[in-house]
Design a protein around this motif. Structure first.
Motif, PDB file in Angstrom:
ATOM      1  N   ASP A 162      -7.489  -0.809   1.511  1.00 27.68           N
ATOM      2  CA  ASP A 162      -7.386  -2.277   1.859  1.00 27.68           C
ATOM      3  C   ASP A 162      -7.239  -2.558   3.466  1.00 27.68           C
ATOM      4  O   ASP A 162      -7.177  -3.894   3.790  1.00 27.68           O
ATOM      5  N   SER A 163      -7.034  -1.753   4.053  1.00 29.15           N
ATOM      6  CA  SER A 163      -6.762  -2.053   5.644  1.00 29.15           C
ATOM      7  C   SER A 163      -7.287  -0.759   6.464  1.00 29.15           C
ATOM      8  O   SER A 163      -7.773   0.264   5.873  1.00 29.15           O
ATOM      9  N   GLY A 206      -4.448   2.598   5.958  1.00 27.14           N
ATOM     10  CA  GLY A 206      -5.667   2.720   5.333  1.00 27.14           C
ATOM     11  C   GLY A 206      -6.384   4.434   5.436  1.00 27.14           C
ATOM     12  O   GLY A 206      -6.792   5.028   4.708  1.00 27.14           O
ATOM     13  N   PRO A 236       0.992  -1.237   0.035  1.00 28.01           N
ATOM     14  CA  PRO A 236       0.050  -0.115   0.102  1.00 28.01           C
ATOM     15  C   PRO A 236       0.851   1.384   0.072  1.00 28.01           C
ATOM     16  O   PRO A 236       0.310   2.221  -0.468  1.00 28.01           O
ATOM     17  N   PRO A 248      -7.424   2.351  -3.653  1.00 29.23           N
ATOM     18  CA  PRO A 248      -8.359   1.383  -3.041  1.00 29.23           C
ATOM     19  C   PRO A 248      -7.866   1.342  -1.615  1.00 29.23           C
ATOM     20  O   PRO A 248      -6.545   1.391  -1.380  1.00 29.23           O
TER      21      PRO A 248
END
Length: 735
Positions: free
Chosen positions: A498-499, A504, A475, A496
């Motif tokens: 993802d966490s 995130g 990421p 996007p």
């Protein structure tokens, strides 16, 4: 996800026997994955670094404590002692070579003859007349160049009146040479000012000889002083040219005592070498002197003084900034100290990173203003104190080695010794040093052990890094790619999420930032365009750019500018007779035609106030024919007014004052700013315009002298400015 969790939990609660191991393991794995997803990236980094650090510290620490330091210390001290001796020999040999060269030059016929001719030329200048223009040139040079440079380096205010030349020879030489210098390279190339004086004839004959001495040996300057202490010659034509070293403005310099010793030496091979000092004519740069008497029939007739810059010492003591190639590693250096505990060469850390040097010495106890002065001066010579045990022992005449803290507050190994130069007042100490951390770390036995251990540690760290990096690097790389797209101007980036960890959160914020940047950029670009257009309508592009950069005080001096101050006689009466709208329309049309003429003639309009029109030529765009253009513009303005009268039936007349010379321009006022132009030329042009009762084009003597052969002028009396009468001329009417 909730239903799965509840089902897994129910199964785990119902069957806790060994046969129920598969559901329990699946639930544990699921819980571990969720836990890992919620662990912050900071925790992940800490975990990786702790594992690597613990392993590396355990292995290296155990080996380091077993290594013997006695043999390491002896090897390092031997190396430092060798460097100290090598530097001492190199410095003494350098000074010895320069001494021998100076003796050779002083015994040559050229130097003797040069002293005689320069002295004769100097004496001839005692009765020469100094023009007001020459006096003004000297004053301008001191105020605008020399004083500013000295104050910049020293940080103290100087009194220009106390430094200005007073005697005729001093003023004459500085007017014809010093004040006309553009830089040091330009100064030393001047062979003849072409003023017809005996001194300039001598300079044309001997300048190349002394130029070779200065440039070949990297001296800052070469001076000839006669038997009365007068500086009758300077290769670089600095402000000490023509001064008297015994009672002049620089008599407090160490050169005075060196001169007196040389004059009384009566030795054919005597060469004196002074300690370094802040020499004002050299813009407060650390300077030493090598002096030798010029003997004739066994009697000293004068002195040849060579200005010895600190750069020669620094080039040697700093290995020409090639410390590592010289075997001094990352922290090793050699430093000279004086009897006043101040450095006589520059600090290595200062040359590599002045800000890091400042932080280190201030933390070690040096006052911040001393560190600031070193940065302002561009070196630590005569500024930074070094009071370690090594320098104190060396000043006592002792030689040895010691482990002590240096001026940076670091624990160091130091080899020290006194450094005494023959026939000089120098009592220096030389110190070669290196930090204990580096000295003990780079020995062979320790290095071999560290290499073996480090290889194993690096292998283990790489495995751990590869395993852990796969979890969080992906990421980060996406964010990096998105940042690169934004930096390239593409704000339509959506990454996007993802966490739920910090990455995130950062991704969410990043996406929002991209969307907001698109809107803000459009608004900023529109506002910037409007601001730029407004600024350029108020002031020249160059000043507008500086104003945009945040400069609060903007003023520029222009050397060769012609200024016209004009007004329209009868315009007040016209405005009173007509309605406001009608008079405004007529005036705007008239000003539009004048502005168009200004553009055609290369004039630069400053501003228009009521009936007055202020413009210049050569202010923004330098023009060699600015005087002719301005007068032609004034004549065109007359024709415009005449056409205006013919078309409208009015009786307006033009009255203009023109002067040329140096003006200043800039921005005035806070918070509202106005572009304006000022100076004696502007004032005189305004006075001429106001002081002339009849219409016409009036010029000063400066303009008249330029155009008298191509245009016809009639004397129009004079105007008084600050109590001084200034003759003016009126441009003859066209027939």
């Amino acid at each position: 996800m909730t239903q799965v969790s509840e089902q897994d939990a129910a199964e785990a609660d119902i069957d806790r026997t060994p046969q129920a191991g598969r559901p329990r393991n699946r639930l544990d794995r699921f819980r571990r994955r969720r836990l890992l997803a919620h662990v912050s990236i900071l925790s992940k980094l800490i975990l990786m670094m702790v594992l690597c650090t613990v392993l590396a510290s355990a292995v290296i620490g155990g080996i380091a404590f077993k290594a013997g330091r006695a043999s390491i210390r002896e090897a390092v001290f031997s190396r430092l002692t060798e460097v100290r001796g090598s530097q001492t020999r190199a410095l003494t040999n350098q000074i010895s070579d320069l001494r021998n060269s100076l003796i050779t030059y002083t015994q040559g016929v050229s130097t003797q003859t040069a002293l005689e001719e320069f002295t004769a030329g100097f004496d001839q200048l005692s009765t020469v007349q100094i023009t007001p223009a020459q006096s003004q040139t000297i004053t301008d040079y001191y105020n605008n160049t020399f004083i500013k440079e000295v104050e910049q380096y020293s940080g103290t205010k100087l009194d220009a009146a106390a430094l200005l030349p007073t005697t005729n020879p001093e003023r004459y030489l500085q007017a014809n040479y010093t004040a006309l210098r553009k830089d040091d390279d330009n100064a030393i190339t001047i062979n003849d000012a072409r003023d017809g004086s005996m001194w300039s004839a001598a300079n044309a004959r001997f300048q190349d000889f002394f130029r070779q001495i200065v440039t070949r040996f990297d001296f800052e300057d070469a001076l000839l002083l006669d038997g009365r202490g007068n500086v009758v010659y300077s290769a670089y034509k600095d402000v000490d040219l023509g001064t008297n070293i015994l009672d002049g403005p620089y008599s407090g310099s160490k050169l005075r005592q060196a001169y007196l010793k040389a004059m009384s030496a009566n030795q054919i091979d005597y060469v004196g070498f002074t300690d370094f000092e802040f020499y004002q004519p050299a813009e407060m740069q650390p300077t030493a002197w090598m002096v030798a008497p010029l003997l004739k029939n066994g009697r000293a007739e004068g002195v040849l003084a060579l200005q010895f810059p600190i750069t020669k010492i620094n080039r040697l003591m700093t290995f020409d900034k090639q410390w590592q190639q010289a075997g001094m590693g990352e922290t090793g250096e050699t430093v000279l100290g004086g009897p006043d505990d101040l450095m006589r060469s520059d600090s290595r850390l200062f040359l590599e990173d002045p800000q890091q040097y400042k932080s280190a010495v201030v933390e070690a106890g040096t006052p911040p203003d001393v560190a600031d002065m070193a940065i302002r001066q561009g070196g630590t010579t005569l500024i930074q104190k070094m009071t370690s045990a090594a320098t104190l022992n060396a000043q006592k005449g002792e030689t040895g080695t010691v482990i002590t803290k240096d001026y940076l507050g670091q624990e160091t190994l130091q080899a020290y010794a006194p450094l005494v130069i023959k026939d000089s007042e120098l009592h220096w100490s030389i110190v070669a040093k290196v930090t204990t951390a580096e000295a003990f770390a780079r020995e062979t036995a320790f290095t071999k052990t560290v290499v073996l251990v480090t290889t194993g540690i690096v292998f283990v760290v790489c495995l751990l890094a590869i395993s852990l990096a796969q979890i969080f690097v992906r990421p980060i790389r996406r964010l990096e790619a998105g940042a690169q797209r934004i930096s390239a101007g593409d704000y339509n980036v959506a990454i996007p999420v993802d966490s739920r960890d910090e990455i995130g959160d950062l991704t969410v914020a990043f996406n929002e930032m991209g969307r907001s940047l698109t809107v803000k950029e459009d608004l900023i670009n529109q506002q910037r365009k409007e601001n730029d257009e407004l600024l350029r309508s108020l002031m020249p592009d160059a000043l507008a750019e500086r104003f945009k950069q945040g400069e609060e005080i903007i003023a520029v001096e222009h050397q060769n500018v012609t200024v016209i101050f004009a007004d329209l006689i009868g315009l007040d009466r016209l405005q009173a007779e007509l309605a406001t709208d009608a008079s405004l329309a007529l005036v705007n049309e008239l000003i539009r035609q004048i502005d168009a003429a200004a553009e055609n003639f290369g004039m630069e309009t400053v501003h228009t106030v009521r009936n007055g029109y202020l413009a210049s030529c050569g202010l923004i765009v330098p023009r060699l024919d600015n005087v002719r253009r301005t007068v032609d513009f004034a004549m065109e303005c007359q024709r415009i007014v005449e056409r205006f009268n013919a078309e409208t039936g009015n009786d307006l007349q033009l009255r203009a004052g023109i002067d040329t010379g140096m003006v200043s321009s800039g921005l005035l006022g806070r918070p509202s700013v106005v572009y304006d132009m000022w100076g004696a030329v502007v004032n005189l042009a305004h006075q001429i315009k106001d002081g002339s009762p009849q219409p016409g084009i009036y010029v000063t003597s400066h303009v008249y002298e330029v155009l008298q052969e191509t245009m016809q002028f009639d004397s129009a009396g004079s105007v008084s400015v600050d109590g001084e009468a200034n003759p003016i001329w009126r441009l003859a009417e066209r027939h």
